[in-house]
Design a protein around this motif. Structure first.
Motif, PDB file in Angstrom:
ATOM      1  N   SER A 299      82.514  30.919  12.818  1.00  0.00           N
ATOM      2  CA  SER A 299      83.936  30.691  12.596  1.00  0.00           C
ATOM      3  C   SER A 299      84.611  31.982  12.149  1.00  0.00           C
ATOM      4  N   ARG A 300      85.934  31.982  12.250  1.00  0.00           N
ATOM      5  CA  ARG A 300      86.691  33.147  11.822  1.00  0.00           C
ATOM      6  C   ARG A 300      86.515  33.399  10.333  1.00  0.00           C
ATOM      7  N   ALA A 301      86.415  32.333   9.557  1.00  0.00           N
ATOM      8  CA  ALA A 301      86.235  32.497   8.114  1.00  0.00           C
ATOM      9  C   ALA A 301      84.900  33.173   7.799  1.00  0.00           C
ATOM     10  N   LEU A 302      83.854  32.786   8.548  1.00  0.00           N
ATOM     11  CA  LEU A 302      82.553  33.403   8.330  1.00  0.00           C
ATOM     12  C   LEU A 302      82.562  34.876   8.723  1.00  0.00           C
TER      13      LEU A 302
ATOM     14  N   LEU B 171      85.142  36.883   8.693  1.00  0.00           N
ATOM     15  CA  LEU B 171      85.890  37.601   7.661  1.00  0.00           C
ATOM     16  C   LEU B 171      85.049  37.800   6.411  1.00  0.00           C
ATOM     17  N   ALA B 172      84.283  36.770   6.048  1.00  0.00           N
ATOM     18  CA  ALA B 172      83.432  36.888   4.860  1.00  0.00           C
ATOM     19  C   ALA B 172      82.365  37.954   5.049  1.00  0.00           C
TER      20      ALA B 172
END
Length: 277
Positions: free
Chosen positions: A11-14, A16-17
């Motif tokens: 995912s995009r959140a992963l 970014l993290a």
């Protein structure tokens, strides 16, 4: 029977993290210092950016650094090409050992190389002891232009030898054989075969040697008591005089020169050939 192929799509959140630590590190230790370095001279006026061209002392330091770096680069390329091609074309007992010994200085920091030069040409060095024994007084050369040149050459030559050895070993021997079969003398073979084949190596190696010589500090700090180069000038400005704006301006000049040389070498030489090509 149908088989389901599951693929992991992060995912995009992963993403970014995962990239956040790298971005934070890049910003904290490269981007912010660079921005501060570029902005510092403006605090003393825009003319500070050009002080290396308007102040005789700083201009002399720059010209001395440029001259020394160019001389070291030319000498390194000539000697490195001669030794590297010889090692690539001749097989003899102890060849790999000799190549390892020739490249050993790559593991030495600049301060150690400066110390070696003092042991050879310093006030208590071997040359001074020899000339004193011959009644000529204690002759020294380690602390001026000659000492810096020899020390820079000692540091740069192993890299050139290793580079030219690898490049000459990968040359197409058929081109040289064809030139010789057509009766070309040795100098024509060198001009028409070796020089074009080794041109990308010469450009890239020369740019790296030049940039390294321009920014060398440890060796210069050890030896440059009679011949000041730009890294020492920068060091003196922010250490002895706390003139950070001027030190930043000189640093920008030094960085721009080396960056332009490296960029031009990449543009002219083109992309490196793929392994095994």
């Amino acid at each position: 029977m149908h088989m389901r192929h599951n693929s992991f799509a992060p995912s995009r959140a992963l993403l970014l993290a995962c990239t956040a630590p790298a971005v934070a590190f890049f910003a904290a230790f490269w981007l912010l210092p660079i921005v501060q370095l570029i902005a510092l001279p403006a605090s003393k006026g825009w003319e500070t950016y050009f002080v290396v061209l308007t102040h005789p002392r700083y201009l002399q330091s720059l010209l001395q650094t440029l001259g020394l770096s160019l001389a070291v680069t030319l000498a390194t390329l000539v000697l490195g090409a001669a030794v590297g091609i010889t090692l690539a074309r001749h097989r003899f007992t102890g060849r790999l050992l000799l190549l390892s010994l020739l490249t050993l200085p790559l593991s030495f920091p600049g301060v150690i190389i400066g110390f070696f030069m003092i042991l050879l040409g310093g006030r208590q060095g071997l040359v001074a002891d020899l000339t004193d024994a011959l009644g000529l007084g204690r002759v020294t050369f380690a602390y001026g232009l000659a000492g810096l040149f020899l020390a820079y050459l000692y540091f740069s030559l192993p890299r050139a030898v290793a580079t030219y050895t690898a490049a000459a070993g990968a040359m197409d021997a058929a081109l040289e054989e064809a030139a010789r079969s057509l009766g070309a003398p040795r100098w024509r073979v060198v001009r028409d075969v070796w020089v074009p084949e080794l041109a990308p190596t010469t450009l890239s190696c020369g740019a790296i040697v030049f940039a390294t010589a321009m920014g060398a500090f440890g060796t210069a700090f050890t030896l440059s008591s009679k011949f000041e180069v730009l890294p020492i000038t920068i060091y003196n400005e922010f250490t002895n005089y706390a003139n950070f704006a001027l030190a930043a301006s000189l640093s920008i000049t030094l960085g721009l020169i080396t960056w332009v040389v490296l960029w031009l070498s990449r543009r002219v030489a083109g992309p490196a050939p793929a392994a095994g090509a």
